[in-house]
Design a protein around this motif. Sequence first.
Motif, PDB file in Angstrom:
ATOM      1  N   LYS A   1       5.924  56.489 -22.797  1.00 32.76           N
ATOM      2  CA  LYS A   1       4.494  56.606 -22.497  1.00 32.76           C
ATOM      3  C   LYS A   1       3.701  56.940 -23.760  1.00 32.76           C
ATOM      4  CE  LYS A   1       4.649  57.927 -17.599  1.00 32.76           C
ATOM      5  NZ  LYS A   1       4.230  58.941 -16.593  1.00 32.76           N
TER       6      LYS A   1
ATOM      7  N   LEU B   1      -4.091  65.208 -10.532  1.00 31.41           N
ATOM      8  CA  LEU B   1      -3.658  65.124 -11.928  1.00 31.41           C
ATOM      9  C   LEU B   1      -2.618  66.188 -12.262  1.00 31.41           C
ATOM     10  CD1 LEU B   1      -4.639  63.361 -14.421  1.00 31.41           C
ATOM     11  CD2 LEU B   1      -5.877  65.389 -15.143  1.00 31.41           C
TER      12      LEU B   1
ATOM     13  N   ALA C   1      -4.728  60.016 -19.342  1.00 29.57           N
ATOM     14  CA  ALA C   1      -4.586  60.478 -17.964  1.00 29.57           C
ATOM     15  C   ALA C   1      -3.903  59.434 -17.090  1.00 29.57           C
ATOM     16  CB  ALA C   1      -5.959  60.825 -17.389  1.00 29.57           C
TER      17      ALA C   1
ATOM     18  N   ARG D   1      -9.731  62.784 -10.654  1.00 29.87           N
ATOM     19  CA  ARG D   1      -8.366  62.528 -10.184  1.00 29.87           C
ATOM     20  C   ARG D   1      -7.760  63.858  -9.747  1.00 29.87           C
ATOM     21  NH1 ARG D   1      -7.450  57.466 -10.842  1.00 29.87           N
ATOM     22  NH2 ARG D   1      -8.417  56.275 -12.519  1.00 29.87           N
TER      23      ARG D   1
ATOM     24  N   ALA E   1      -0.307  59.165 -17.959  1.00 27.99           N
ATOM     25  CA  ALA E   1       0.444  60.363 -17.565  1.00 27.99           C
ATOM     26  C   ALA E   1       0.761  60.366 -16.075  1.00 27.99           C
ATOM     27  CB  ALA E   1      -0.339  61.614 -17.945  1.00 27.99           C
ATOM     28  N   ILE E   2      -0.150  59.882 -15.234  1.00 34.31           N
ATOM     29  CA  ILE E   2       0.082  59.946 -13.788  1.00 34.31           C
ATOM     30  C   ILE E   2       0.791  58.699 -13.259  1.00 34.31           C
ATOM     31  CG2 ILE E   2      -1.921  61.427 -13.431  1.00 34.31           C
ATOM     32  CD1 ILE E   2      -3.460  59.043 -12.446  1.00 34.31           C
TER      33      ILE E   2
ATOM     34  N   THR F   1       0.230  71.758 -17.223  1.00 30.89           N
ATOM     35  CA  THR F   1      -0.564  70.529 -17.332  1.00 30.89           C
ATOM     36  C   THR F   1      -1.660  70.675 -18.368  1.00 30.89           C
ATOM     37  OG1 THR F   1      -0.114  70.035 -15.008  1.00 30.89           O
ATOM     38  CG2 THR F   1      -1.956  68.880 -16.052  1.00 30.89           C
TER      39      THR F   1
ATOM     40  N   ARG G   1       1.100  65.480 -10.883  1.00 29.93           N
ATOM     41  CA  ARG G   1       1.665  64.155 -11.154  1.00 29.93           C
ATOM     42  C   ARG G   1       1.776  63.822 -12.636  1.00 29.93           C
ATOM     43  NH1 ARG G   1       2.117  61.359  -6.469  1.00 29.93           N
ATOM     44  NH2 ARG G   1       0.802  61.978  -4.718  1.00 29.93           N
ATOM     45  N   SER G   2       1.218  64.641 -13.509  1.00 34.82           N
ATOM     46  CA  SER G   2       1.215  64.308 -14.933  1.00 34.82           C
ATOM     47  C   SER G   2       2.569  64.567 -15.564  1.00 34.82           C
ATOM     48  CB  SER G   2       0.145  65.130 -15.671  1.00 34.82           C
ATOM     49  OG  SER G   2      -1.143  64.761 -15.253  1.00 34.82           O
ATOM     50  N   SER G   3       3.041  63.573 -16.290  1.00 33.51           N
ATOM     51  CA  SER G   3       4.285  63.716 -17.060  1.00 33.51           C
ATOM     52  C   SER G   3       4.239  62.727 -18.219  1.00 33.51           C
ATOM     53  CB  SER G   3       5.519  63.456 -16.188  1.00 33.51           C
ATOM     54  OG  SER G   3       5.529  62.106 -15.749  1.00 33.51           O
ATOM     55  N   ILE G   4       4.846  63.103 -19.319  1.00 33.63           N
ATOM     56  CA  ILE G   4       4.836  62.271 -20.526  1.00 33.63           C
ATOM     57  C   ILE G   4       6.253  62.189 -21.087  1.00 33.63           C
ATOM     58  CG2 ILE G   4       4.089  62.177 -22.939  1.00 33.63           C
ATOM     59  CD1 ILE G   4       1.915  61.281 -21.165  1.00 33.63           C
TER      60      ILE G   4
ATOM     61  N   TYR H   1      -1.975  68.248 -21.850  1.00 30.10           N
ATOM     62  CA  TYR H   1      -3.115  67.441 -22.281  1.00 30.10           C
ATOM     63  C   TYR H   1      -3.698  67.942 -23.601  1.00 30.10           C
ATOM     64  CZ  TYR H   1      -3.171  64.627 -18.069  1.00 30.10           C
ATOM     65  OH  TYR H   1      -2.832  63.728 -17.078  1.00 30.10           O
TER      66      TYR H   1
END
Length: 354
Positions: free
Chosen positions: A173, A163, A194, A160, A197-198, A139, A166-169, A143
């Motif tokens: 996106k 973060l 952010a 958050r 991403a979430i 993660t 749950r973050s994915s790109i 970022y």
Amino acid sequence: MKAILHSLTTRLPSPRPLLRAALSLPKPITTSSDLFRQCGCTDSEISIIFHRQPSLLKSDLQTLESKLALLKGLGLSGSDLVKIINCRPRFLATRIGRGLDDRIKFLEPLFGSRQTLLKAIIRNPSLLNYDLNNHIKRTVSLYESLGVGREDLVPLLLSRPTLIPRSSINDEKLEYIRRAGLAPDAKMYKYVVAIMAISRIETIREKVANLERFGFSNDEVMGLFGRSPLVLTLSVDKVQRNMTFVIGTMKLAARIVLVYPFLLYYNLETVLRPRFMVAERIRLMGLAPQIKGPALLRALRMTESRFVKVYVQCHGDEKDDGVGKELMQFYVNAKRFKRLAVASKKPVHRGFPF
């Protein structure tokens, strides 16, 4: 004979030091409550812990003691344990010892200090459980590749807590982020990244389409997200209801929300509708000052106390049977209006809200 007895009594130890030593011995640990009390928890805090997670009453004492020792060694206090268990009731049922040292060695420099790290752990205890390589480092690298440095990532992790998992790109996106029109050094850029991403990509599409129904172009919607990223966290239902009120009742142009996004954030039942009704009441009664034009938008953004002082109480003393008391009663009654059929509305659980 007296001399012999005196010598014997002087050699015997005094009972008072022995009694004090016996009283100072630590009490044996026989229950989970004793362990939490040993960590500094009060009886009321222990009661909260067991209320949130009753299974801790039957925990293996040796295992529980080792986990609490790890948490106490990090610098967490008894009140911190209460916050952690209140946030994650089953946290002490997980394995928190494996790889803990490596996580702390990576996270402490990331957050800048042990104090900030503890603050993050209290908000999201799972930081002590996340896989270091597959979750935490992945993660942070994600970022950083998008232009969000570690100094900007730390406030996001604090605000958050979920973060990291749950973050994915993906490409779609990335296109949304690009169309928001923000440079990586812009103040709002990290928030746009952010939230994108979430969020689920299906959710983003749905919220963009919802705003486009009110006549906005896709570029205008993305520009709105760039100026006020939290619009993406609002539900479709809330945006629809607020927009319908702004257009249909307040008779304002839809594009006004592009300049004043707060019209989408504020609660319809407790802020927008009651204050607009007071403005209309003042207009019908011919009172001054009037609430119209730019003054209406300023009135909607005021705090509750200031709005009452400037537009309600200014018309007379509430103790008299005058205009001020009548207007105040009208405002109070307006705030009591409830949304129709809200009690019978079936909740729709869709998982993570974004």
